[in-house]
Design a protein around this motif. Structure first.
Motif, PDB file in Angstrom:
ATOM      1  N   GLU A  11       1.187  -6.652   4.015  1.00  0.00           N
ATOM      2  CA  GLU A  11       0.162  -7.189   3.118  1.00  0.00           C
ATOM      3  C   GLU A  11      -0.923  -6.154   2.861  1.00  0.00           C
ATOM      4  O   GLU A  11      -1.378  -5.969   1.720  1.00  0.00           O
ATOM      5  CB  GLU A  11      -0.441  -8.455   3.726  1.00  0.00           C
ATOM      6  N   PHE A  12      -1.336  -5.457   3.934  1.00  0.00           N
ATOM      7  CA  PHE A  12      -2.365  -4.426   3.769  1.00  0.00           C
ATOM      8  C   PHE A  12      -1.865  -3.309   2.857  1.00  0.00           C
ATOM      9  O   PHE A  12      -2.590  -2.844   1.968  1.00  0.00           O
ATOM     10  CB  PHE A  12      -2.758  -3.841   5.124  1.00  0.00           C
ATOM     11  N   ALA A  63      -2.385  -1.594  -4.653  1.00  0.00           N
ATOM     12  CA  ALA A  63      -2.959  -2.208  -5.856  1.00  0.00           C
ATOM     13  C   ALA A  63      -4.354  -1.673  -6.142  1.00  0.00           C
ATOM     14  O   ALA A  63      -4.761  -1.538  -7.310  1.00  0.00           O
ATOM     15  CB  ALA A  63      -2.994  -3.737  -5.685  1.00  0.00           C
ATOM     16  N   ARG A  64      -5.104  -1.343  -5.089  1.00  0.00           N
ATOM     17  CA  ARG A  64      -6.466  -0.832  -5.255  1.00  0.00           C
ATOM     18  C   ARG A  64      -6.515   0.677  -5.407  1.00  0.00           C
ATOM     19  O   ARG A  64      -7.582   1.248  -5.658  1.00  0.00           O
ATOM     20  CB  ARG A  64      -7.307  -1.235  -4.046  1.00  0.00           C
TER      21      ARG A  64
END
Length: 279
Positions: free
Chosen positions: A266-267, A273-274
């Motif tokens: 998840e991280f 995405a960032r």
């Protein structure tokens, strides 16, 4: 316990009520296990940074007639190994690096029995929240552990500031449901760390400690202490082995967290995405 000369030396000292000066001598002897059976009391005193009479009193405290009797015993129980620390060559910088390699080898020997690390991993994984203590010289070790632990553990709390706030934050962790505390304790040991661990145990926390030796001042206030030696060949101590042990504890803790892999994935997805990292 490792069957290396260092391991047999440490076994000799375990269970002894040693003064701070005597702990310093014992730690030095474990670090220089390959050399110490052939050192004079004066040479050992210089290496440990104590007086020659302190070395003599140390030998008597262990039950020997004097230092010569202790040295004869050491030649029987802890003979040097080929290629040990006594074979170091090069300048002072190279010797400092080689000494750190020896510290890592000693740690590897201790990890031949993974039971203490596995127990620590279960304790750390089961504590919600997980307070991580490290002051002064040990603050970077605690911060590094907390940074990575926060990626797999749901609630890690870094306690790297001393003073009256330290016990307040221990109280807050206990109120929130903490059952264990991890402490990184390295020389020179701040008095407030010793006091904080004593306080934490009285509050019901199980204390897991990474320290430079089993004779560190925090040992009396730790439920599980796993030693990792520091290097003392330079003006400021080096801590490669404690850092490595911290990563090993991270691995053991992650193994006990069923959702650790999912949290990491998840991280990574959010970081991508960032555009968090530059590859």
């Amino acid at each position: 316990m490792s069957d290396s000369p260092a391991g047999r030396l440490q076994a000799l000292f375990e269970g002894q009520r040693l003064t701070p000066t005597q702990r310093r001598i014992a730690h030095c002897m474990v670090r220089r296990a390959g050399d110490v059976p052939f050192l004079s009391s004066v040479e050992l005193a210089e290496l440990a940074g104590v007086s020659q009479p302190s070395v003599t009193r140390f030998a008597v405290a262990l039950g020997f007639d004097g230092y010569p009797a202790l040295r004869r015993h050491l030649r029987e129980v802890a003979p040097p190994e080929p290629g040990g620390a006594g074979d170091e060559q090069g300048n002072e910088y190279q010797q400092a690096v080689l000494a750190e390699i020896e510290n890592l080898k000693h740690l590897a020997g201790l990890l031949a029995d993974p039971t203490p690390v596995e127990r620590a991993g279960r304790l750390l994984a089961g504590s919600r929240p997980l307070p991580v203590v490290g002051l002064r010289a040990a603050s970077s070790q605690a911060r590094g552990f907390a940074y990575f632990a926060g990626k797999v553990h749901p609630d890690v709390r870094l306690l790297d500031e001393g003073g009256s706030m330290l016990t307040d934050r221990v109280d807050a962790a206990v109120r929130a449901g903490a059952t264990a505390l991890l402490c990184f304790a390295l020389p020179r040991h701040p008095r407030e760390v010793v006091e904080a661990l004593e306080y934490a145990r009285a509050a019901g926390l199980t204390v897991v400690t990474v320290a430079e030796s089993a004779f560190a001042p925090v040992a009396a206030h730790s439920d599980l202490l796993i030693p990792a030696a520091v290097g003392t060949g330079l003006a400021f101590d080096t801590a490669c082995a404690p850092m490595m042990l911290g990563r090993v504890l991270l691995e053991a803790m992650a193994d006990e967290l069923p959702d650790a892999q999912a949290r990491l994935e998840e991280f990574d997805a959010k970081a991508a995405a960032r555009g968090l990292f530059v590859d």
